[in-house]
Motif scaffolding. Sequence first.
Motif, mmCIF file in Angstrom:
data_model
loop_
_atom_site.group_PDB
_atom_site.id
_atom_site.type_symbol
_atom_site.label_atom_id
_atom_site.label_comp_id
_atom_site.label_asym_id
_atom_site.label_seq_id
_atom_site.Cartn_x
_atom_site.Cartn_y
_atom_site.Cartn_z
ATOM 1 N N VAL A 178 0.753 -1.130 -0.131
ATOM 2 C CA VAL A 178 -0.122 -0.045 -0.023
ATOM 3 C C VAL A 178 1.026 1.287 0.021
ATOM 4 O O VAL A 178 0.538 2.102 -0.750
ATOM 5 N N LYS A 179 2.091 1.143 0.786
ATOM 6 C CA LYS A 179 2.648 2.620 0.951
ATOM 7 C C LYS A 179 3.817 2.203 1.459
ATOM 8 O O LYS A 179 4.351 1.376 2.366
ATOM 9 N N GLY A 180 5.019 2.706 0.690
ATOM 10 C CA GLY A 180 6.476 2.842 1.069
ATOM 11 C C GLY A 180 7.237 2.887 -0.380
ATOM 12 O O GLY A 180 6.899 2.845 -1.574
ATOM 13 N N GLU A 181 8.680 2.852 -0.112
ATOM 14 C CA GLU A 181 9.653 2.839 -1.076
ATOM 15 C C GLU A 181 9.678 1.336 -1.693
ATOM 16 O O GLU A 181 9.225 0.785 -1.347
ATOM 17 N N ILE A 182 10.529 1.692 -2.833
ATOM 18 C CA ILE A 182 10.776 -0.136 -3.408
ATOM 19 C C ILE A 182 11.255 -0.559 -2.473
ATOM 20 O O ILE A 182 12.359 -0.248 -1.563
ATOM 21 N N ASN A 183 10.775 -1.920 -2.203
ATOM 22 C CA ASN A 183 10.957 -2.615 -1.030
ATOM 23 C C ASN A 183 11.290 -4.230 -1.410
ATOM 24 O O ASN A 183 10.940 -4.601 -2.492
ATOM 25 N N LYS A 207 -9.310 -11.312 -2.903
ATOM 26 C CA LYS A 207 -10.126 -10.421 -2.036
ATOM 27 C C LYS A 207 -11.479 -10.695 -1.307
ATOM 28 O O LYS A 207 -11.750 -9.986 -0.398
ATOM 29 N N ASP A 208 -11.797 -12.008 -1.341
ATOM 30 C CA ASP A 208 -13.002 -12.777 -0.412
ATOM 31 C C ASP A 208 -12.223 -13.217 0.620
ATOM 32 O O ASP A 208 -12.972 -13.316 1.527
ATOM 33 N N LEU A 209 -10.837 -13.223 1.019
ATOM 34 C CA LEU A 209 -10.309 -13.644 2.111
ATOM 35 C C LEU A 209 -10.666 -12.326 3.109
ATOM 36 O O LEU A 209 -10.853 -11.249 2.709
ATOM 37 N N GLU A 210 -10.336 -12.576 4.285
ATOM 38 C CA GLU A 210 -10.223 -11.647 5.500
ATOM 39 C C GLU A 210 -9.012 -10.603 5.320
ATOM 40 O O GLU A 210 -7.874 -11.126 5.167
ATOM 41 N N LYS A 211 -9.151 -9.423 5.470
ATOM 42 C CA LYS A 211 -8.247 -8.419 5.208
ATOM 43 C C LYS A 211 -7.772 -7.810 6.387
ATOM 44 O O LYS A 211 -8.418 -7.399 7.308
ATOM 45 N N ILE A 212 -6.537 -7.539 6.617
ATOM 46 C CA ILE A 212 -5.656 -6.772 7.512
ATOM 47 C C ILE A 212 -4.877 -5.902 7.418
ATOM 48 O O ILE A 212 -3.908 -6.320 6.215
ATOM 49 N N THR A 213 -4.763 -4.744 7.735
ATOM 50 C CA THR A 213 -3.641 -3.795 7.381
ATOM 51 C C THR A 213 -2.557 -3.708 8.269
ATOM 52 O O THR A 213 -2.792 -3.580 9.650
ATOM 53 N N LEU A 214 -1.243 -3.819 8.095
ATOM 54 C CA LEU A 214 -0.265 -3.805 8.840
ATOM 55 C C LEU A 214 0.767 -2.759 8.688
ATOM 56 O O LEU A 214 0.866 -2.419 7.375
ATOM 57 N N ALA A 236 6.886 -0.356 5.790
ATOM 58 C CA ALA A 236 6.098 -0.403 4.731
ATOM 59 C C ALA A 236 4.568 -0.484 5.521
ATOM 60 O O ALA A 236 4.242 -0.891 6.476
ATOM 61 N N VAL A 237 3.522 -0.187 4.626
ATOM 62 C CA VAL A 237 2.093 -0.343 4.742
ATOM 63 C C VAL A 237 1.554 -1.323 4.014
ATOM 64 O O VAL A 237 1.778 -1.312 2.553
ATOM 65 N N ILE A 238 1.107 -2.645 4.415
ATOM 66 C CA ILE A 238 0.577 -3.854 3.697
ATOM 67 C C ILE A 238 -0.862 -4.104 3.904
ATOM 68 O O ILE A 238 -1.099 -3.900 4.963
ATOM 69 N N ASN A 239 -1.547 -4.511 2.916
ATOM 70 C CA ASN A 239 -2.806 -5.155 3.183
ATOM 71 C C ASN A 239 -2.455 -6.620 3.102
ATOM 72 O O ASN A 239 -2.103 -7.170 2.067
ATOM 73 N N VAL A 240 -3.067 -7.414 3.929
ATOM 74 C CA VAL A 240 -2.772 -8.975 3.882
ATOM 75 C C VAL A 240 -4.115 -9.584 3.832
ATOM 76 O O VAL A 240 -5.080 -9.400 4.652
ATOM 77 N N TYR A 241 -4.347 -10.565 2.997
ATOM 78 C CA TYR A 241 -5.764 -11.073 2.823
ATOM 79 C C TYR A 241 -5.512 -12.520 3.195
ATOM 80 O O TYR A 241 -4.593 -13.219 2.407
ATOM 81 N N ALA A 242 -6.276 -12.990 4.071
ATOM 82 C CA ALA A 242 -5.833 -14.563 4.412
ATOM 83 C C ALA A 242 -7.182 -15.122 4.759
ATOM 84 O O ALA A 242 -8.268 -14.634 5.139
ATOM 85 N N PRO A 243 -7.329 -16.549 5.004
ATOM 86 C CA PRO A 243 -8.742 -17.088 5.381
ATOM 87 C C PRO A 243 -8.999 -16.517 6.527
ATOM 88 O O PRO A 243 -8.046 -16.543 7.654
#
Length: 255
Positions: A178-183, A207-214, A236-243
Amino acid sequence: MNSSIDMVNKYIDNNIIPVITKYDIIPKSVNPNKIKSKLNELKLNKNIVDIVLISSKTNYNLDLLKEKIDENKTSNNVYVCGNTNAGKSTLINKFIKNYSDNDFEIVHEANHNEAMTIYDDLTFIDTPGFIEKDNISNFVSGKELKKIMPNSEIRPITYQLSMGKTLLVEKYLRLEYVKGEINSFTFYISNDIIINRINTITNKRGKDLEKITLNVNKGEDVIVNGLCFIKITKDAVINVYAPKGVGIYKRKSLI
């Protein structure tokens, strides 16, 4: 490992030897002393006598573990405790093969305490496995679990991502940067799992998995419990989708 440590600290007052199993799958880049220090950070209780890394598959450190058990046991009965799928049965079977005159082996996970005589003054008590409720193993089929659980040395794979890019880990995980330099994102995961770069906007898979932003800080790993851990080089800011129900959390980097 956090939930296992909580169980041990809450219920067990005996002398304890934490055993890190399946050392053969850990990449050679991982310093074993780093793993031990990581365990110590988890506030192990005061009855820890030593920490031993083993591989039942290759016999790595099994003689050392036997030596530590013989030196520190306070009776002939030694209890083998741990999470399901942690390798308890494999360890006991290897002890029977290496150090016992018996010719039987365990073929299933214990559902009650079962005594296994190794030699005259050592009996292993195999105990039911701790259930880790947020482990991905509780959300997949047996066939999928065999694919998810590594059976050979993990080959880490690194992806360079710029902001707005997305990775798809089969049907188990979607990671959006979602956000950050080249990583750099380095995955420590079963070699049988396929990771693909996908278009963030047009490809909706995961996208149907559960989303968490870290918000991930430099020097932290992201854990998807039972599936993988991901080393991220920079903030980094990331969106992680998992069961839904699978544990996703951060820790200080292991590597």
